[in-house]
Design a protein around this motif. Sequence first.
Motif, PDB file in Angstrom:
ATOM      1  N   ASP A 119      -5.905   1.501  -2.141  1.00 34.99           N
ATOM      2  CA  ASP A 119      -7.205   0.951  -1.743  1.00 34.99           C
ATOM      3  C   ASP A 119      -8.137   0.920  -2.936  1.00 34.99           C
ATOM      4  N   GLU A 127       0.801   3.930   1.450  1.00 31.47           N
ATOM      5  CA  GLU A 127       1.039   4.557   2.755  1.00 31.47           C
ATOM      6  C   GLU A 127       1.798   3.654   3.714  1.00 31.47           C
ATOM      7  N   ASN A 128       2.039   2.416   3.306  1.00 33.53           N
ATOM      8  CA  ASN A 128       2.753   1.494   4.196  1.00 33.53           C
ATOM      9  C   ASN A 128       4.254   1.551   3.916  1.00 33.53           C
ATOM     10  N   HIS A 188       0.855  -1.188   0.000  1.00 32.87           N
ATOM     11  CA  HIS A 188       0.000   0.000   0.000  1.00 32.87           C
ATOM     12  C   HIS A 188       0.897   1.247   0.000  1.00 32.87           C
TER      13      HIS A 188
END
Lengths: 409, 136
Positions: free
Chosen positions: B132, B105-106, B103
């Motif tokens: 997402d 944001e990870n 992801h």
Amino acid sequence: MSSAPKPKILIVDDQPANITMLGGSLGADYDISVATNGKDAVRIATSDTPPDCILLDIIMPEMDGYEVCGVLKQHEQAKDIPVIFITAMSEEEDETKGLELGAVDYITKPFRIPIVQARIRAVLALKQEMDKRMQLTRRLSDSNKKLEAANHRIMESIEYAQGIQRSFLPRPEDITRHIVDWCVIWKPKDIIGGDMFWFEGEQDSFYWAIMDCTGHGVPGAIMTMLAGSSLDRVINDFGKSVPADALMELNRMIKAALSRRQTSPLADDGLDIGICHVDEQQNTLTFAGARISLFLVENNEVQEIRGDRHSVGYRSSDPDFQFENHVIPLRPGQRFYLTTDGYLDQLGGQRRFSFGKRRFRDFILQHHMLPFAEQQVLLQKEYEAYKQDEPQVDDVTVIGFTITPRGGQ
Amino acid sequence: MSTAFVVEATRSTPYINLDIESGTAMLKGSSYPENASQFYQPFFDGMEQAIQEMGTGTPASFSLELEIIYLNSSSSKVFMMLFDMLDEAAAKGLQTSITWRYHPENESAHECGEEFKEDLQHVPFTMLEVPDLPDF
């Protein structure tokens, strides 16, 4: 015929004729005992060989059937023996009284033997079922107690181990002799753990290391004992004063210690480590790392001095691997941080992602000017706020410190 | 007969799906079991078998896809062994590939994938950002 013992029935009646009649018709299927008064009935019912069922006459001289029933229901061993009242009375009121006293059934005279037999059978079947349940409950509570005891023993053992591991940690006064402003967060995931910090002060220098051994809990803690005492030997006995050399020696020593016997092919243990050597004469800090970075905040900037991407002591660790020394001249106002991955990896936030390095860098940049005692509190708060209800995923250790250079302005 | 090997995800272990016949494997979730080497041993054995069978022609290729939110250090050691196995196979001319999905944001997952990629020489290692899915 079944070889199981016949159920025992106690017949209580002051009229021998009644006893003879009941006993005669039940004797083939049951083991009969008799009492002709209340006192004898109580004595037999509370003896070591109690009956499985009591047929109790109500009207008897001295102690009547109600009284006998009342006494038995108060008795710990006899209270579960089913009582069937047998009497000439047939008033509804009497029946109610008997049942309220705890009798399970009520038969009025003159009775028909097949009905008495049927009722006894029903009562005994119920009693057997109850006994079975009692036994199961007792067995369950027994194994519960055993589990509790086993758990208690394990926890006692781990708590004892915690004492040992804690006694291995550096003493704060030894650190304070060299550094005025510092903090440590050491938070094992399971009482004891695979994280360890290590400090060694000398005349004009000191070493400060942070270690993250594979595993946490008991296996991790065993590894920290090996890692810590090996580092002791490397620095104190072998005189490896340069961090990169110390890591190479430590790597070889732990590989040797763990390779005496081959276990599972996937099992591979070792540690990550970051070590600083501060020379208070030269005013330098030398850092070497094995998969652990040193963070330096200076002039409102965060710098990550990366350790080598090579762990120590693993089967896959190269015994000849040369770690890199990073020499940093000490200047006033520098803030140093070392952390194992437990803080950075903690899951939480909205998406359940890891805390992450970026967040850590932002955080220390924002708070680095505060005294470390305050930073420690804020670091802990930040961790808890991010983690929320997630379980702690790994052992957590964070070290922060600042050095006032000697002879500096 | 199917050669699929499936393990459902738990909080601390990923969903695993290995299909030797079609030469695909997928790991998805978090990975921090207490004993990573024990947990991954059956999967490791299956992968080994798949690569052995590649020598006979089926499966013709093997692709491993991972979407790992978080992995602890012992899982990361096991992953490295798995990747090394595919790397060696690739060095021998077998067609293997790894896709690391993360992801945007990870940050940790991204960094972790980059580190794995750096350590491998022969097997193609694709970093794939998966945002997402839009909410409806």
